[in-house]
Each structure stands twice: as structure tokens, then as C-alpha cells.
Write a protein that holds these residues in place. Structure first.
Motif, PDB file in Angstrom:
ATOM      1  N   MET A 145      -8.906   6.107   1.933  1.00  0.00           N
ATOM      2  CA  MET A 145     -10.069   6.902   1.554  1.00  0.00           C
ATOM      3  C   MET A 145     -10.369   7.856   2.706  1.00  0.00           C
ATOM      4  O   MET A 145     -10.540   7.427   3.847  1.00  0.00           O
ATOM      5  N   ILE A 146     -10.389   9.149   2.421  1.00  0.00           N
ATOM      6  CA  ILE A 146     -10.684  10.163   3.432  1.00  0.00           C
ATOM      7  C   ILE A 146     -12.074  10.724   3.171  1.00  0.00           C
ATOM      8  O   ILE A 146     -12.396  11.094   2.039  1.00  0.00           O
ATOM      9  N   ILE A 147     -12.890  10.768   4.214  1.00  0.00           N
ATOM     10  CA  ILE A 147     -14.227  11.353   4.093  1.00  0.00           C
ATOM     11  C   ILE A 147     -14.306  12.556   5.017  1.00  0.00           C
ATOM     12  O   ILE A 147     -14.266  12.420   6.242  1.00  0.00           O
ATOM     13  N   ARG A 148     -14.413  13.749   4.414  1.00  0.00           N
ATOM     14  CA  ARG A 148     -14.628  14.965   5.199  1.00  0.00           C
ATOM     15  C   ARG A 148     -16.116  15.130   5.464  1.00  0.00           C
ATOM     16  O   ARG A 148     -16.933  14.990   4.546  1.00  0.00           O
ATOM     17  N   THR A 149     -16.451  15.445   6.702  1.00  0.00           N
ATOM     18  CA  THR A 149     -17.857  15.630   7.054  1.00  0.00           C
ATOM     19  C   THR A 149     -18.001  16.895   7.892  1.00  0.00           C
ATOM     20  O   THR A 149     -17.017  17.591   8.158  1.00  0.00           O
ATOM     21  N   ALA A 150     -19.223  17.209   8.316  1.00  0.00           N
ATOM     22  CA  ALA A 150     -19.476  18.474   9.007  1.00  0.00           C
ATOM     23  C   ALA A 150     -20.677  18.369   9.939  1.00  0.00           C
ATOM     24  O   ALA A 150     -21.601  17.596   9.690  1.00  0.00           O
ATOM     25  N   TRP A 151     -20.642  19.139  11.015  1.00  0.00           N
ATOM     26  CA  TRP A 151     -21.790  19.321  11.909  1.00  0.00           C
ATOM     27  C   TRP A 151     -22.409  17.972  12.322  1.00  0.00           C
ATOM     28  O   TRP A 151     -23.622  17.771  12.214  1.00  0.00           O
ATOM     29  N   LEU A 152     -21.590  17.072  12.778  1.00  0.00           N
ATOM     30  CA  LEU A 152     -22.022  15.705  13.060  1.00  0.00           C
ATOM     31  C   LEU A 152     -22.874  15.633  14.334  1.00  0.00           C
ATOM     32  O   LEU A 152     -22.553  16.252  15.342  1.00  0.00           O
ATOM     33  N   TYR A 153     -23.935  14.865  14.274  1.00  0.00           N
ATOM     34  CA  TYR A 153     -24.788  14.628  15.448  1.00  0.00           C
ATOM     35  C   TYR A 153     -25.370  13.227  15.356  1.00  0.00           C
ATOM     36  O   TYR A 153     -25.353  12.585  14.296  1.00  0.00           O
ATOM     37  N   SER A 154     -25.888  12.733  16.481  1.00  0.00           N
ATOM     38  CA  SER A 154     -26.552  11.424  16.504  1.00  0.00           C
ATOM     39  C   SER A 154     -27.296  11.298  17.824  1.00  0.00           C
ATOM     40  O   SER A 154     -27.288  12.228  18.648  1.00  0.00           O
ATOM     41  N   GLU A 155     -27.869  10.151  18.047  1.00  0.00           N
ATOM     42  CA  GLU A 155     -28.512   9.908  19.341  1.00  0.00           C
ATOM     43  C   GLU A 155     -27.505   9.497  20.405  1.00  0.00           C
ATOM     44  O   GLU A 155     -27.855   9.310  21.568  1.00  0.00           O
ATOM     45  N   TYR A 156     -26.232   9.368  20.021  1.00  0.00           N
ATOM     46  CA  TYR A 156     -25.189   8.944  20.954  1.00  0.00           C
ATOM     47  C   TYR A 156     -24.304  10.115  21.364  1.00  0.00           C
ATOM     48  O   TYR A 156     -24.049  11.030  20.573  1.00  0.00           O
ATOM     49  N   GLY A 157     -23.814  10.075  22.598  1.00  0.00           N
ATOM     50  CA  GLY A 157     -22.831  11.058  23.047  1.00  0.00           C
ATOM     51  C   GLY A 157     -23.388  12.463  23.169  1.00  0.00           C
ATOM     52  O   GLY A 157     -24.604  12.686  23.167  1.00  0.00           O
ATOM     53  N   ASN A 158     -22.486  13.420  23.287  1.00  0.00           N
ATOM     54  CA  ASN A 158     -22.868  14.826  23.400  1.00  0.00           C
ATOM     55  C   ASN A 158     -22.740  15.492  22.037  1.00  0.00           C
ATOM     56  O   ASN A 158     -21.747  15.310  21.347  1.00  0.00           O
ATOM     57  N   ASN A 159     -23.752  16.255  21.657  1.00  0.00           N
ATOM     58  CA  ASN A 159     -23.712  16.950  20.375  1.00  0.00           C
ATOM     59  C   ASN A 159     -24.691  18.118  20.383  1.00  0.00           C
ATOM     60  O   ASN A 159     -25.457  18.306  21.334  1.00  0.00           O
ATOM     61  N   PHE A 160     -24.668  18.886  19.320  1.00  0.00           N
ATOM     62  CA  PHE A 160     -25.466  20.109  19.225  1.00  0.00           C
ATOM     63  C   PHE A 160     -26.963  19.828  19.356  1.00  0.00           C
ATOM     64  O   PHE A 160     -27.679  20.548  20.059  1.00  0.00           O
ATOM     65  N   VAL A 161     -27.443  18.789  18.709  1.00  0.00           N
ATOM     66  CA  VAL A 161     -28.879  18.484  18.748  1.00  0.00           C
ATOM     67  C   VAL A 161     -29.333  18.213  20.180  1.00  0.00           C
ATOM     68  O   VAL A 161     -30.336  18.787  20.648  1.00  0.00           O
ATOM     69  N   LYS A 162     -28.612  17.387  20.889  1.00  0.00           N
ATOM     70  CA  LYS A 162     -29.004  17.053  22.258  1.00  0.00           C
ATOM     71  C   LYS A 162     -28.897  18.259  23.193  1.00  0.00           C
ATOM     72  O   LYS A 162     -29.720  18.454  24.086  1.00  0.00           O
ATOM     73  N   THR A 163     -27.899  19.106  22.945  1.00  0.00           N
ATOM     74  CA  THR A 163     -27.747  20.320  23.752  1.00  0.00           C
ATOM     75  C   THR A 163     -28.909  21.277  23.520  1.00  0.00           C
ATOM     76  O   THR A 163     -29.470  21.845  24.462  1.00  0.00           O
ATOM     77  N   MET A 164     -29.306  21.456  22.257  1.00  0.00           N
ATOM     78  CA  MET A 164     -30.412  22.365  21.948  1.00  0.00           C
ATOM     79  C   MET A 164     -31.749  21.826  22.477  1.00  0.00           C
ATOM     80  O   MET A 164     -32.617  22.609  22.876  1.00  0.00           O
ATOM     81  N   LEU A 165     -31.906  20.519  22.478  1.00  0.00           N
ATOM     82  CA  LEU A 165     -33.105  19.930  23.076  1.00  0.00           C
ATOM     83  C   LEU A 165     -33.159  20.238  24.570  1.00  0.00           C
ATOM     84  O   LEU A 165     -34.195  20.659  25.098  1.00  0.00           O
TER      85      LEU A 165
END
Length: 286
Positions: A145-165
Motif C-alpha cells: 500500500m503506497i500513500i502519497r502525501t504532501a507538505w508534511l509537518y509536525s512538532e518533531y524534527g525540522n519542518n516548514f511550520v517550525k521554521t516560520m515560527l
């Protein structure tokens, strides 16, 4: 079931750890490269056989999109051949495989949401290697089963949300592209749907998953700042050509989620609602 989660120290892997606590009837094996090198097929097969693994969830990938343009060999190894090896092992051992892919398998020239039936056409090394990985997985494993996703972010690691904050608190002005359109995906929501598939039974095929709704990176940033109470930074819209990047980005990569919603009977939260959930967790951690 005995479930192997690779890439367990990444954004999605960490969310899988959190969600696994809600399903204590399974046994989990969380691994990252220091525990299990997924590029070493012999090591993977030994691990899977030795621990009687019934399901592999592959959260590992090379995701540095711009660096991939200069590191094609490593990117191909992690995104193409490692999943192929996992698929071989899964098939040999009678296990199912859930493999996470990306919206970058599309070139972003569409104007309506991409369904799973649309022919992929990647235009970056990252996208090309992820598509090659998908194709090998589907070819080699009958329970994939393959799940394509996009623009992933979370409270973990480095991501766009944390960078913009961080930038919003450091700067008075900030420019963000407004002509790339897609949908943010909270990794916690993706982990939740993976567990829905585990509990209801893996249905082989390709699926799309992101949160609901549509926005640009500019809209996303403005909303991040508003929900976080950042008022001292003025965010300005930029054209893509004003913010040059080594790898081309899809200008439109909204994913149609009809198939995954119907197959597993799920409802998907709007991206702004999930962003608020993530920001509250980050605030609690601070």
C-alpha cells in the motif's frame, strides 16, 4: 501483529510512536539507520525473519529536495532501491508493506486535484527517485500500500511550520512564495490513517492523503503566525522566480483523497484545524 516501522526518528516515525500507544495489542519495532540499514537487504531480511514481522511501515526517505539534485546516487539508493528491497523482503516473508511517497511524483501543471489514476510526471531528482521506489514496491510486493502525501509537518524534527515560527519571531519582514498551491499535512493525521489501514486491513494500491483544504505557502505562513500570536513580522507574497531553488517545485499539487476516505471510511480534518493542534502541542513543550 509484529510491526516494523523504519525511519522511526523522523517526523512521521515519531508520530507513529505516539499513535502506537493507542494500539497496544500489536508489538512494535521502531528502527532508524543506526538500528537497521534499510539499504542492506540481507540485514532487513534477517531482522524481519528473526522478529516474525507481519507488516512493514516505511517512513524512511531522502527528503532534502534541493540537495538531491547534487546527490542523485544517495537519493536513489534511499528512495528507490531501499523500498524495492523492503518490498522483496515483505513478499518473501508474507508480510504487508505500507510505503510513504510524495506529491512530487507530479510536475504540478494541473489545475484540479490529482487522483491516483493521473500519470505521474516528476520534474526533480527527489520526485523521480520517489516514483521509481513506488514502481518497484508495487511490482515486487503483492500486499503493498503506497500513500502519497504532501507538505508534511509536525512538532518533531525540522519542518516548514517550525521554521516560520522561528523566523516570525526573529524578523520584522518575511517573503514567502504565493504561487505554489497545495495542502499542508499534519504527520499526526497521517499516522492516524496508517493505523486505520492497519486495523481495518491493508488494501493494496496507491492512495493520496493530506489534510483537507487548499492554500499557498504564503497563506500557510500567515495562518501559522496568526494562530501563534506573532504580530511583529510582516509576511509578503513572492513569486517562485523571486525565491530561486535548485530543484523545481510543483506549482499545483493538491491531492484528491476520495479513494482513501472511501476505502477506510475516514474523515480528514481541515489543514488549519490540524495546524492549530500541532501549534498547541509545540506551545505545551515550550
Amino acid at each position: 501483529m509484529n510491526i516494523l516501522i523504519t525511519g522511526a526518528n523522523g517526523q512521521l516515525g515519531n508520530e507513529m510512536r505516539v499513535w502506537s500507544r493507542k494500539y497496544p495489542h500489536h508489538a512494535y519495532f521502531f528502527t532508524d539507520v543506526q538500528d537497521l540499514d534499510i539499504c542492506n537487504q540481507e540485514a532487513v531480511q534477517s531482522f524481519v525473519e528473526g522478529n516474525n514481522i507481519n507488516l512493514i511501515v516505511n517512513c524512511a526517505a531522502y527528503t532534502a529536495v534541493d540537495k538531491a539534485e547534487d546527490n542523485r546516487e544517495l537519493c536513489d539508493k534511499l528512495n528507490h532501491w531501499a523500498p524495492a528491497g523492503l518490498a522483496d523482503v515483505a513478499e518473501h516473508c508474507g508480510a504487508a508493506l505500507i510505503h510513504v511517497s510524495t506529491d512530487y511524483v507530479f510536475d504540478g501543471t494541473a489545475h484540479v486535484p490529482y487522483t491516483e489514476e493521473v500519470a505521474p510526471c516528476p520534474n526533480s531528482v527527489y520526485g523521480v527517485t520517489k516514483l521509481a521506489g513506488e514502481q518497484e514496491v508495487m511490482k515486487r510486493c503483492s500486499r503493498a500500500m503506497i500513500i502519497r502525501t504532501a507538505w508534511l509537518y509536525s512538532e518533531y524534527g525540522n519542518n516548514f511550520v517550525k521554521t516560520m515560527l522561528r523566523l516570525g519571531r526573529e524578523r520584522e519582514t518575511l517573503g514567502v512564495v504565493f504561487d505554489q498551491i497545495g495542502t499542508p499535512t499534519y504527520a499526526g493525521d497521517l499516522a492516524a490513517v496508517i493505523f486505520e489501514a492497519i486495523e481495518k486491513g491493508v488494501v493494496p494500491g496507491i492512495y493520496h492523503f493530506s489534510n483537507e483544504g487548499v492554500c499557498s505557502w504564503y497563506d500557510f505562513t500567515v495562518t501559522i503566525h496568526r494562530l501563534a500570536g506573532i504580530t511583529t513580522c510582516r509576511v509578503s507574497p513572492l513569486h517562485t522566480d523571486e525565491y530561486p531553488a535548485k530543484a523545481p517545485r510543483p506549482h499545483y499539487s493538491v491531492l484528491d483523497k476520495t479513494k482513501i476516505k472511501k476505502t477506510f471510511g475516514i474523515e480528514i480534518p481541515h489543514w488549519e484545524s490540524s495546524l492549530e493542534t500541532c501549534l498547541k502541542k509545540l506551545e505545551t513543550e515550550c
